[in-house]
Write a protein that holds these residues in place. Structure first.
Motif, PDB file in Angstrom:
ATOM      1  N   UNK A 279      -7.535   6.694  13.973  1.00  0.00           N
ATOM      2  CA  UNK A 279      -8.144   7.881  14.706  1.00  0.00           C
ATOM      3  C   UNK A 279      -6.821   8.765  14.775  1.00  0.00           C
ATOM      4  N   UNK A 280      -7.001  10.239  14.736  1.00  0.00           N
ATOM      5  CA  UNK A 280      -6.262  11.226  15.266  1.00  0.00           C
ATOM      6  C   UNK A 280      -6.068  11.661  15.803  1.00  0.00           C
ATOM      7  N   UNK A 281      -5.540  12.545  17.055  1.00  0.00           N
ATOM      8  CA  UNK A 281      -5.521  13.721  17.743  1.00  0.00           C
ATOM      9  C   UNK A 281      -3.873  14.464  16.969  1.00  0.00           C
ATOM     10  N   UNK A 282      -4.555  15.919  17.512  1.00  0.00           N
ATOM     11  CA  UNK A 282      -3.424  16.961  16.748  1.00  0.00           C
ATOM     12  C   UNK A 282      -3.266  16.217  15.478  1.00  0.00           C
ATOM     13  N   UNK A 283      -3.630  15.931  14.826  1.00  0.00           N
ATOM     14  CA  UNK A 283      -3.080  15.808  13.171  1.00  0.00           C
ATOM     15  C   UNK A 283      -4.209  15.567  12.021  1.00  0.00           C
ATOM     16  N   UNK A 284      -3.923  16.444  10.715  1.00  0.00           N
ATOM     17  CA  UNK A 284      -4.994  16.430   9.862  1.00  0.00           C
ATOM     18  C   UNK A 284      -5.356  15.415   8.934  1.00  0.00           C
ATOM     19  N   UNK A 285      -5.788  14.966   9.203  1.00  0.00           N
ATOM     20  CA  UNK A 285      -6.524  13.735   8.038  1.00  0.00           C
ATOM     21  C   UNK A 285      -6.791  13.964   6.780  1.00  0.00           C
ATOM     22  N   UNK A 286      -6.202  13.683   5.862  1.00  0.00           N
ATOM     23  CA  UNK A 286      -6.117  14.446   4.442  1.00  0.00           C
ATOM     24  C   UNK A 286      -6.847  13.454   3.509  1.00  0.00           C
ATOM     25  N   UNK A 287      -7.107  11.641   3.398  1.00  0.00           N
ATOM     26  CA  UNK A 287      -7.784  10.276   2.615  1.00  0.00           C
ATOM     27  C   UNK A 287      -7.642   9.321   3.986  1.00  0.00           C
ATOM     28  N   UNK A 288      -8.748   8.710   3.621  1.00  0.00           N
ATOM     29  CA  UNK A 288      -8.657   7.367   3.992  1.00  0.00           C
ATOM     30  C   UNK A 288      -9.249   6.178   3.012  1.00  0.00           C
ATOM     31  N   UNK A 289      -9.113   4.886   3.447  1.00  0.00           N
ATOM     32  CA  UNK A 289      -9.568   4.253   2.034  1.00  0.00           C
ATOM     33  C   UNK A 289      -9.263   2.728   2.959  1.00  0.00           C
ATOM     34  N   UNK A 290      -9.973   1.797   2.377  1.00  0.00           N
ATOM     35  CA  UNK A 290      -9.886   0.474   2.754  1.00  0.00           C
ATOM     36  C   UNK A 290      -8.940  -0.222   1.920  1.00  0.00           C
ATOM     37  N   UNK A 291      -8.029  -1.317   1.390  1.00  0.00           N
ATOM     38  CA  UNK A 291      -7.066  -1.524   0.841  1.00  0.00           C
ATOM     39  C   UNK A 291      -7.613  -3.246   0.348  1.00  0.00           C
ATOM     40  N   UNK A 292      -7.071  -3.608  -0.039  1.00  0.00           N
ATOM     41  CA  UNK A 292      -7.906  -5.512  -1.226  1.00  0.00           C
ATOM     42  C   UNK A 292      -7.980  -6.246  -0.028  1.00  0.00           C
ATOM     43  N   UNK A 293      -8.761  -7.108  -0.118  1.00  0.00           N
ATOM     44  CA  UNK A 293      -8.824  -7.909   1.110  1.00  0.00           C
ATOM     45  C   UNK A 293      -7.499  -8.694   1.553  1.00  0.00           C
ATOM     46  N   UNK A 294      -7.411  -9.618   2.113  1.00  0.00           N
ATOM     47  CA  UNK A 294      -6.031 -10.142   1.964  1.00  0.00           C
ATOM     48  C   UNK A 294      -6.658 -11.777   2.544  1.00  0.00           C
ATOM     49  N   UNK A 295      -6.156 -12.612   2.918  1.00  0.00           N
ATOM     50  CA  UNK A 295      -6.436 -13.903   3.623  1.00  0.00           C
ATOM     51  C   UNK A 295      -7.229 -13.885   5.143  1.00  0.00           C
TER      52      UNK A 295
ATOM     53  N   UNK B  94       1.360  -1.052   0.424  1.00  0.00           N
ATOM     54  CA  UNK B  94      -0.241   0.029   0.229  1.00  0.00           C
ATOM     55  C   UNK B  94       0.654   1.309  -0.252  1.00  0.00           C
ATOM     56  N   UNK B  95       2.099   1.108   0.225  1.00  0.00           N
ATOM     57  CA  UNK B  95       3.184   1.815  -0.006  1.00  0.00           C
ATOM     58  C   UNK B  95       3.026   3.280   2.297  1.00  0.00           C
ATOM     59  N   UNK B  96       2.252   2.453   2.863  1.00  0.00           N
ATOM     60  CA  UNK B  96       2.291   3.349   4.247  1.00  0.00           C
ATOM     61  C   UNK B  96       3.839   2.922   4.485  1.00  0.00           C
ATOM     62  N   UNK B  97       3.656   4.361   5.651  1.00  0.00           N
ATOM     63  CA  UNK B  97       5.005   4.290   6.178  1.00  0.00           C
ATOM     64  C   UNK B  97       5.579   3.952   7.520  1.00  0.00           C
ATOM     65  N   UNK B  98       4.087   3.644   7.945  1.00  0.00           N
ATOM     66  CA  UNK B  98       3.473   3.134   8.987  1.00  0.00           C
ATOM     67  C   UNK B  98       2.547   2.168   9.129  1.00  0.00           C
ATOM     68  N   UNK B  99       3.064   1.007   9.342  1.00  0.00           N
ATOM     69  CA  UNK B  99       2.155  -0.414   9.521  1.00  0.00           C
ATOM     70  C   UNK B  99       1.473  -0.862  11.266  1.00  0.00           C
ATOM     71  N   UNK B 100       0.846  -1.195  10.937  1.00  0.00           N
ATOM     72  CA  UNK B 100       0.077  -1.748  12.529  1.00  0.00           C
ATOM     73  C   UNK B 100      -0.062  -3.482  12.065  1.00  0.00           C
TER      74      UNK B 100
END
Length: 341
Positions: free
Chosen positions: A313-329, A151-157
């Motif tokens: 969710x965010x606090x003190x941070x400005x959200x710009x876009x949000x989406x779901x990714x393709x299904x995995x297993x 997905x190109x994420x900088x941080x993954x949880x």
């Protein structure tokens, strides 16, 4: 012959609007002569009123019996499926009363959830985050890890990491994310250095939450990863969510005490933003999906998503876009968001 042809054409064009007008008047007259058009469909009208009240005052529905309020709030957007059903029944019954009453739930639903239908995604942002409950029984952990990283994420949880598969996830993500930490069954992978990483006690007896400071180029941000206890719908017990509710309160306290100004929460909260039981968290943070999301962003179950129980969710941070990714297993869909630090 010419005069007759012209006269016929003129009369025909003049009669067309009169004919349409007379039909409309005929319908009105029949409705006036049929008192049943107002008397029929009282039960359908009452159903519309009940739907309206459920949406308008759902926070007042008590949780004392089977956590009924939380159960309704989890699937609250799906009340919309009853509206076309009531519309069809009202038409079949030829009930003006039922049709007019149906405007109530339609208007309230649009006012409550209409903003989630459209794509509100913006441009910009300097940090992309992603979260995924990978499912402990995932048959392809390596493929799932690579798919989320793609997905190109900088941080993954990641949540629901079984001990036997942690090394697989670590190896699969090592090339893209040089910094990571696994605490209990949750983990955080980052392109940027991590510090002050520690487990967060959410009153479960084992570790299913953590926090870490991500040192991004634009500044520090505290990232929380959490997997709240699962909930069940049982015939005799109702919506069993007491342990989830207690853990949500503990998580909310930890976030409220966070010294870092900018906070991002990633995880499976086993509850939606409408669920009052998560108020300790939702009252102090914004949902990226609610603010700048593309549609409802339902994440569970992956085969037919019905609720967004996974959250960013965010606090003190400005959200710009949000989406779901393709299904995995997994039985959950992964989520991603772009935020401005």
């Amino acid at each position: 012959m010419v005069q007759a042809y012209g006269a016929d054409t003129g009369n025909g064009s003049a009669e067309r609007p009169q004919l349409g007008e007379s039909r409309f008047r005929g319908l009105l007259n029949r409705a006036r002569r049929d008192p049943g058009v107002w008397r029929r469909g009282i039960v359908l009208a009452l159903c519309s009123v009940v739907l309206t009240l459920v949406m308008a005052v759902h926070a007042q529905i008590p949780n004392r019996v089977g956590n009924l309020g939380s159960l309704i709030e989890t699937f609250l957007p799906w009340i919309a499926v009853f509206i076309p059903v009531l519309l069809l029944l009202a038409l079949l019954r030829r009930s003006a009363t039922a049709l007019i009453a149906l405007l109530l739930p339609a208007v309230v639903w649009l006012n409550t959830f209409g903003g989630l239908i459209t794509d509100k995604s913006g441009t910009g942002g300097d940090l992309t985050v992603a979260t995924h409950n990978v499912n402990a029984g995932n048959p392809d952990p390596a493929g799932t890890a690579q798919q989320v990283a793609g997905s190109g994420a900088d941080v993954v949880a990641l949540q629901e990491l079984p001990g036997s598969q942690v090394s697989t996830y670590e190896k699969s993500l090592a090339a893209r994310y040089p910094y990571h930490s696994v605490q209990g069954t949750v983990g955080l992978w980052s392109k940027y250095p991590l510090s002050n990483t520690r487990p967060v006690d959410i009153k479960m007896g084992w570790t299913r939450a953590m926090r870490s400071t991500v040192k991004a180029p634009q500044g520090e941000v505290a990232v929380y990863v959490a997997h709240l206890p699962s909930v069940r719908v049982k015939l005799r017990a109702g919506f069993t969510a007491n342990q989830r509710d207690s853990s949500a309160d503990a998580l909310g306290e930890a976030i409220a005490d966070e010294p870092v100004e900018r906070v991002v929460l990633l995880g499976d909260l086993n509850g939606t933003m409408n669920d009052r039981a998560l108020k300790a968290v939702t009252s102090q943070m914004r949902s990226t999906q609610g603010a700048v999301g593309d549609g409802f962003g339902f994440s569970w179950p992956a085969s037919f998503p019905m609720a967004r129980i996974d959250q960013i969710m965010v606090k003190g941070v400005e959200p710009k876009s949000s989406w779901t990714l393709a299904a995995t297993d997994s039985d959950h869909l992964p989520l991603a968001a772009r935020v401005q630090l």
